[in-house]
Write a protein that holds these residues in place. Structure first.
Motif, short mmCIF file in Angstrom:
data_model
loop_
_atom_site.label_atom_id
_atom_site.label_comp_id
_atom_site.label_asym_id
_atom_site.label_seq_id
_atom_site.Cartn_x
_atom_site.Cartn_y
_atom_site.Cartn_z
N THR A 1 0.82 -1.22 0.00
CA THR A 1 0.00 0.00 0.00
C THR A 1 0.85 1.26 0.00
OG1 THR A 1 -1.75 -1.17 1.20
CG2 THR A 1 -1.81 1.25 1.24
N PHE A 2 1.93 1.27 0.79
CA PHE A 2 2.79 2.45 0.85
C PHE A 2 3.44 2.72 -0.50
CE2 PHE A 2 7.05 4.26 1.39
CZ PHE A 2 6.72 5.47 2.00
N GLU A 3 3.92 1.68 -1.18
CA GLU A 3 4.57 1.86 -2.48
C GLU A 3 3.57 2.35 -3.52
OE1 GLU A 3 8.08 -1.54 -2.14
OE2 GLU A 3 6.10 -2.08 -2.94
N LYS A 4 2.33 1.87 -3.45
CA LYS A 4 1.32 2.34 -4.40
C LYS A 4 1.04 3.82 -4.19
CE LYS A 4 -1.68 -0.96 -3.45
NZ LYS A 4 -2.94 -1.75 -3.49
N ILE A 5 1.00 4.24 -2.93
CA ILE A 5 0.76 5.65 -2.64
C ILE A 5 1.95 6.50 -3.07
CG2 ILE A 5 0.42 7.32 -0.78
CD1 ILE A 5 -1.15 5.16 0.71
N ARG A 6 3.16 6.04 -2.74
CA ARG A 6 4.36 6.84 -2.97
C ARG A 6 4.70 6.96 -4.45
NH1 ARG A 6 7.70 9.32 -4.64
NH2 ARG A 6 9.78 9.84 -3.88
N TYR A 7 4.62 5.87 -5.21
CA TYR A 7 5.11 5.88 -6.59
C TYR A 7 3.99 5.90 -7.64
CZ TYR A 7 9.45 4.61 -4.27
OH TYR A 7 10.54 4.60 -3.45
#
Length: 268
Positions: A182-188
């Motif tokens: 989830t964090f990677e989807k939000i960040r990138y």
């Protein structure tokens, strides 16, 4: 008949719906007229209105251009500082809350609870928050910053959530298939697409916060509102005129700059 005329002829008739809505609006309008009363508009009230107009025409130029802490320029700068810092605080806190409230990012129960929290924040007026924070921190600009920051969260989070949920789901699906968390989807995958929209909404909120910061001074939360109400209570109409002139010109300037910035961010 042309194709357009045929389509217009085949369109559904909403006469009953329009008539019903019109009647409801008229009833509410007539009912609201009960609150309009001119009984308290006496000669004294008219005299005060004329004095304010006279003060605007003949302002206290020394107060208007003074560089001291009691001058209009300093008070406007203080009001701007309250609005800027409050907007930044609200924007930073709104980002994680908006992702927690987006049903296409987190599970629906978490999104529902976060939305409920944001609704509760939005229901309380800024002046009530100002009075609460004054009781905690004492009167001054810091209470104004906290008030602006908290009231900004309600609106900014809602607009941020709308932007997040309007994203193309294929981007999220493709990142999920790649094994992104989830964090990677939000960040990138999300923030690069939303950055300009977030900035545009934040600038718009800052434009609103400039007005709210001016009003908060009336309850002692810093800014130019307190000297304005003091001058009015003391019948110093020339000072009232100076403060109003400076406030109007400054807010118009801020609005012009914010509109240009928002236009560049949205249109590229």
């Amino acid at each position: 008949m042309t194709t357009i005329e045929k389509q217009l002829g085949a369109s559904p008739r909403n006469h009953r719906y329009i008539l019903t809505v019109t009647i409801i609006v008229l009833i509410l309008f007539i009912w609201s007229l009960d609150t309009v009363s001119f009984e308290d508009v006496n000669q004294k009230g008219i005299s005060i209105a004329l004095n304010i107009l006279t003060g605007i025409v003949t302002p206290d130029l020394e107060l208007l251009f003074s560089l001291t802490e009691q001058g209009v320029l300093y008070l406007l700068l203080q009001t701007t500082a309250i609005a800027i810092l409050g907007t930044l605080v609200g924007a930073v806190l709104s980002v994680p809350l908006s992702f927690l409230a987006a049903s296409n990012i987190v599970p629906k129960p978490i999104a529902w609870l976060t939305r409920l929290l944001l609704i509760m924040i939005r229901t309380i007026p800024a002046l009530v928050y100002g009075l609460m924070f004054i009781g905690v921190t004492g009167p001054g600009p810091f209470a104004g910053v906290l008030t602006i920051g908290l009231t900004s969260i309600g609106m900014l989070s809602k607009l941020y959530v709308d932007s997040i949920e309007e994203l193309d789901k294929q981007v999220l699906e493709s990142m999920t298939s790649l094994g992104c968390n989830t964090f990677e989807k939000i960040r990138y995958g999300i923030i690069p697409q939303l950055f300009s929209l977030f900035m545009s909404v934040t600038i718009y909120r800052f434009d609103m916060n400039m007005r709210e910061a001016s009003i908060l001074g009336l309850v002692g939360a810093g800014g130019i509102g307190a000297p304005l109400i003091f001058a009015m209570n003391s019948y110093r109409w020339n000072q009232v005129g100076s403060i109003l002139i400076g406030l109007v010109i400054f807010i118009l300037l801020i609005e012009w700059m914010s509109n240009r910035l928002r236009s560049k961010l949205v249109n590229g």
